[in-house]
Design a protein around this motif. Sequence first.
Motif: not given
Length: 134
Positions: A38-57
């Motif tokens: 999670g970003c403390s500035n924009c409050r977006d959350r980026f999931p981690i599923c099965a060890g794969f981090g999805d950093l797409r907005p």
Amino acid sequence: MHILLTDRLTCPRCGPDFGLILLSDRMTKRRVLEGSLGCSNCRDRFPICAGFGDLRPPPRSELVHARSLKPPSSPNPTEIAALLGITEGPGQLVLLNEMAGHAEAIAGLVPDVEVVAIAAGLRGERETDGVSRL
């Protein structure tokens, strides 16, 4: 995704001044299998599923076009490590797109190096020691 990698990740929307905060739901051997960043500035959350981090907005569409990643035959993993001058760790190495298909082999060749493999085709791959998938 190795837990120490999360110290280096920044918000793709807000930039390098805003690091991401890890909320881990499931871990094993210092590897995050499920959770979010999670970003403390924009409050977006980026999931981690099965060890794969999805950093797409957001909004995130499904990665339906992601196909299994076939690494190129040339250069091979040994040549990549030699060209990069990597003989030992500790450290982190980033491989993008097709080259990310060599991540597991390079992690096995070079001790104490965490290979950060960035490619959509890695989403369904299994979790491997020495490889973080984004």
